[in-house]
Design a protein around this motif. Sequence first.
Motif, PDB file in Angstrom:
ATOM      1  N   ASP A  12       0.925  -1.286  -0.020  1.00 22.49           N
ATOM      2  CA  ASP A  12      -0.011   0.084   0.047  1.00 22.49           C
ATOM      3  C   ASP A  12       0.815   1.297   0.044  1.00 22.49           C
ATOM      4  O   ASP A  12       0.555   2.247  -0.634  1.00 22.49           O
ATOM      5  CB  ASP A  12      -0.877  -0.119   1.181  1.00 22.49           C
ATOM      6  N   VAL A  13       2.052   1.134   0.889  1.00 25.52           N
ATOM      7  CA  VAL A  13       3.021   2.714   0.801  1.00 25.52           C
ATOM      8  C   VAL A  13       3.339   2.501  -0.638  1.00 25.52           C
ATOM      9  O   VAL A  13       3.482   3.785  -0.951  1.00 25.52           O
ATOM     10  CB  VAL A  13       4.127   2.299   1.816  1.00 25.52           C
ATOM     11  N   ASN A  14       3.783   1.496  -1.331  1.00 26.11           N
ATOM     12  CA  ASN A  14       4.198   1.697  -2.807  1.00 26.11           C
ATOM     13  C   ASN A  14       3.225   2.307  -3.778  1.00 26.11           C
ATOM     14  O   ASN A  14       3.486   3.354  -4.545  1.00 26.11           O
ATOM     15  CB  ASN A  14       4.481   0.059  -3.249  1.00 26.11           C
ATOM     16  N   ILE A  15       1.847   2.025  -3.428  1.00 22.73           N
ATOM     17  CA  ILE A  15       0.831   2.690  -4.370  1.00 22.73           C
ATOM     18  C   ILE A  15       0.771   4.018  -3.735  1.00 22.73           C
ATOM     19  O   ILE A  15       0.610   5.027  -4.751  1.00 22.73           O
ATOM     20  CB  ILE A  15      -0.459   2.249  -3.685  1.00 22.73           C
ATOM     21  N   LEU A  16       0.850   4.524  -2.531  1.00 24.20           N
ATOM     22  CA  LEU A  16       0.866   5.972  -1.900  1.00 24.20           C
ATOM     23  C   LEU A  16       2.034   6.806  -2.803  1.00 24.20           C
ATOM     24  O   LEU A  16       2.020   7.790  -3.261  1.00 24.20           O
ATOM     25  CB  LEU A  16       0.922   5.859  -0.629  1.00 24.20           C
ATOM     26  N   VAL A  17       3.241   6.054  -2.757  1.00 22.76           N
ATOM     27  CA  VAL A  17       4.303   6.655  -3.530  1.00 22.76           C
ATOM     28  C   VAL A  17       3.999   6.969  -4.717  1.00 22.76           C
ATOM     29  O   VAL A  17       4.594   8.191  -5.622  1.00 22.76           O
ATOM     30  CB  VAL A  17       5.724   5.896  -3.315  1.00 22.76           C
ATOM     31  N   ASP A  18       3.639   5.955  -5.357  1.00 22.13           N
ATOM     32  CA  ASP A  18       3.240   6.143  -6.953  1.00 22.13           C
ATOM     33  C   ASP A  18       2.114   7.161  -7.083  1.00 22.13           C
ATOM     34  O   ASP A  18       2.308   8.140  -8.016  1.00 22.13           O
ATOM     35  CB  ASP A  18       2.645   4.820  -7.623  1.00 22.13           C
ATOM     36  N   TRP A  19       1.238   7.476  -6.172  1.00 19.67           N
ATOM     37  CA  TRP A  19       0.331   8.621  -6.354  1.00 19.67           C
ATOM     38  C   TRP A  19       1.121   9.977  -6.161  1.00 19.67           C
ATOM     39  O   TRP A  19       0.959  11.014  -6.875  1.00 19.67           O
ATOM     40  CB  TRP A  19      -0.543   8.407  -5.081  1.00 19.67           C
ATOM     41  N   ALA A  20       2.018   9.888  -5.415  1.00 21.95           N
ATOM     42  CA  ALA A  20       2.841  10.991  -5.064  1.00 21.95           C
ATOM     43  C   ALA A  20       3.702  11.447  -6.465  1.00 21.95           C
ATOM     44  O   ALA A  20       3.925  12.617  -6.898  1.00 21.95           O
ATOM     45  CB  ALA A  20       3.975  11.009  -3.868  1.00 21.95           C
ATOM     46  N   ALA A  21       4.280  10.458  -7.263  1.00 22.92           N
ATOM     47  CA  ALA A  21       4.877  10.869  -8.550  1.00 22.92           C
ATOM     48  C   ALA A  21       3.745  11.099  -9.407  1.00 22.92           C
ATOM     49  O   ALA A  21       4.035  12.026 -10.393  1.00 22.92           O
ATOM     50  CB  ALA A  21       5.291   9.050  -8.968  1.00 22.92           C
ATOM     51  N   ALA A  22       2.513  10.611  -9.661  1.00 24.23           N
ATOM     52  CA  ALA A  22       1.397  11.172 -10.356  1.00 24.23           C
ATOM     53  C   ALA A  22       1.341  12.652 -10.059  1.00 24.23           C
ATOM     54  O   ALA A  22       0.927  13.588 -10.864  1.00 24.23           O
ATOM     55  CB  ALA A  22       0.184  10.481 -10.324  1.00 24.23           C
ATOM     56  N   GLU A  23       1.502  13.036  -8.775  1.00 22.67           N
ATOM     57  CA  GLU A  23       0.930  14.475  -8.536  1.00 22.67           C
ATOM     58  C   GLU A  23       2.505  15.156  -8.943  1.00 22.67           C
ATOM     59  O   GLU A  23       2.411  16.630  -8.827  1.00 22.67           O
ATOM     60  CB  GLU A  23       0.937  14.594  -6.800  1.00 22.67           C
ATOM     61  N   GLY A  24       3.383  14.882  -9.383  1.00 21.39           N
ATOM     62  CA  GLY A  24       4.648  15.476  -9.717  1.00 21.39           C
ATOM     63  C   GLY A  24       5.536  15.690  -8.836  1.00 21.39           C
ATOM     64  O   GLY A  24       6.618  16.535  -8.913  1.00 21.39           O
ATOM     65  N   TRP A  25       5.581  14.990  -7.834  1.00 19.49           N
ATOM     66  CA  TRP A  25       6.542  15.345  -6.772  1.00 19.49           C
ATOM     67  C   TRP A  25       7.845  14.487  -6.901  1.00 19.49           C
ATOM     68  O   TRP A  25       8.877  14.557  -5.959  1.00 19.49           O
ATOM     69  CB  TRP A  25       5.781  14.763  -5.379  1.00 19.49           C
ATOM     70  N   ASN A  26       8.073  13.520  -7.867  1.00 20.50           N
ATOM     71  CA  ASN A  26       9.015  12.903  -8.253  1.00 20.50           C
ATOM     72  C   ASN A  26       9.700  12.157  -7.022  1.00 20.50           C
ATOM     73  O   ASN A  26      11.095  12.349  -6.678  1.00 20.50           O
ATOM     74  CB  ASN A  26      10.210  13.787  -8.812  1.00 20.50           C
ATOM     75  N   PRO A  27       9.130  10.983  -6.498  1.00 23.77           N
ATOM     76  CA  PRO A  27       9.902  10.445  -5.326  1.00 23.77           C
ATOM     77  C   PRO A  27      10.820   9.289  -5.847  1.00 23.77           C
ATOM     78  O   PRO A  27      10.778   9.163  -7.248  1.00 23.77           O
ATOM     79  CB  PRO A  27       8.775   9.786  -4.697  1.00 23.77           C
ATOM     80  N   GLY A  28      11.529   8.517  -5.005  1.00 31.92           N
ATOM     81  CA  GLY A  28      12.777   7.884  -5.496  1.00 31.92           C
ATOM     82  C   GLY A  28      12.230   6.585  -5.807  1.00 31.92           C
ATOM     83  O   GLY A  28      10.834   6.125  -5.456  1.00 31.92           O
ATOM     84  N   LEU A  29      12.740   5.815  -6.728  1.00 31.59           N
ATOM     85  CA  LEU A  29      12.178   4.565  -7.060  1.00 31.59           C
ATOM     86  C   LEU A  29      12.029   3.455  -6.175  1.00 31.59           C
ATOM     87  O   LEU A  29      11.133   2.544  -6.088  1.00 31.59           O
ATOM     88  CB  LEU A  29      13.361   3.939  -8.154  1.00 31.59           C
ATOM     89  N   CYS A  73      -5.335  12.330  -1.620  1.00 30.21           N
ATOM     90  CA  CYS A  73      -6.705  11.752  -1.755  1.00 30.21           C
ATOM     91  C   CYS A  73      -6.716  11.314  -3.337  1.00 30.21           C
ATOM     92  O   CYS A  73      -6.355  12.378  -4.179  1.00 30.21           O
ATOM     93  CB  CYS A  73      -7.656  12.390  -1.237  1.00 30.21           C
ATOM     94  N   ARG A  74      -7.014  10.195  -3.730  1.00 29.78           N
ATOM     95  CA  ARG A  74      -7.134   9.636  -5.181  1.00 29.78           C
ATOM     96  C   ARG A  74      -8.161  10.792  -5.689  1.00 29.78           C
ATOM     97  O   ARG A  74      -9.148  11.254  -5.353  1.00 29.78           O
ATOM     98  CB  ARG A  74      -7.656   8.224  -5.289  1.00 29.78           C
ATOM     99  N   PRO A  75      -7.569  11.152  -6.824  1.00 23.37           N
ATOM    100  CA  PRO A  75      -8.563  12.348  -7.501  1.00 23.37           C
ATOM    101  C   PRO A  75      -9.910  12.055  -7.684  1.00 23.37           C
ATOM    102  O   PRO A  75     -10.737  13.020  -7.669  1.00 23.37           O
ATOM    103  CB  PRO A  75      -7.574  12.620  -8.754  1.00 23.37           C
ATOM    104  N   ASP A  76     -10.275  11.109  -7.953  1.00 21.90           N
ATOM    105  CA  ASP A  76     -11.732  10.604  -8.276  1.00 21.90           C
ATOM    106  C   ASP A  76     -12.573  10.469  -7.189  1.00 21.90           C
ATOM    107  O   ASP A  76     -13.693  10.341  -7.255  1.00 21.90           O
ATOM    108  CB  ASP A  76     -11.863   9.347  -9.134  1.00 21.90           C
ATOM    109  N   ARG A  77     -11.658  10.627  -5.971  1.00 19.69           N
ATOM    110  CA  ARG A  77     -12.555  10.487  -4.654  1.00 19.69           C
ATOM    111  C   ARG A  77     -12.559  11.699  -3.893  1.00 19.69           C
ATOM    112  O   ARG A  77     -12.634  11.796  -2.454  1.00 19.69           O
ATOM    113  CB  ARG A  77     -12.058   9.275  -3.871  1.00 19.69           C
TER     114      ARG A  77
END
Length: 276
Positions: A12-29, A73-77
């Motif tokens: 789940d933390v991996n999913i949250l970090v992927d959301w951060a990437a989608a927000e343009g925050w450029n987290p680490g791999l 928060c996920r954009p659609d929710r």
Amino acid sequence: MRRTIRTLALEDVNILVDWAAAEGWNPGLGDAVAFQAADPEGFIGAFVDGEMVAGISAVAYGDDFGFIGLYICRPDRRGEGYGKAVWDAGMSRLGDRTIGLDGVVEQQANYRSMGFAPVYRTIRFVGTPNAPAAADSDICVIGPEADVLDYDSRFFPAPRRSFLEHWLRPPHVALAIVRDGAIKGYGVARRCRDGCKIGPLFANSLDAASRLFAALANASGPGNIHLDVPETSGSFAAFLSFAGLQPGFETARMYKGKAPQLAQFGVFAITTLELG
């Protein structure tokens, strides 16, 4: 629909970090593993029918300090109360600790209304350095040794051994500048969605910070370098501009409770916007 608020598993933390990437925050791999190591109970999500719709990190560093990040928060929710639910859960978890966060400009008024006060601005610098680093005999590879942990404690509000046990190991590049057997500065570079990010970069002087930056950028290979630089390091910001990096978005380091007393001059780049 059934809503659940619970601690996040690593997946789940991996999913949250992927959301951060989608927000343009450029987290680490590989951020999720190191982040969770800092506080395995410190990541909270809202789930609807078993599917995560919002998340937050509320990492406790001991009994006196905590840090809020990855508040998404996920954009659609959005607009349905799930973000507020995880915020309340995270703040409740951290309790009476001094709590830090890095707030984007658009949310700073909201954070003020909830008791957070700004201490300094942080500017994201991005770009490809315009000159390779020369060999530097004072710079060496490091790991989570006791002297590194002691040095880190000058610039971070609480011990964070569990986090640094992961952060200072490959594939991250961790370098220190050492003179007469004493650490004069250290920094870490990690591969991100775009290029590499340097953080932390702590040093006793501008000269040490500049040399470490050059060595870390050189070790990171081609591509953009990203750093989050406090406004208190204005001379270093000027150095980065001369080196070819450009200022981008800004955040504000804010605290609820008494702001930690640190060697702020030596913070040339913070570790992460997510965990402080």
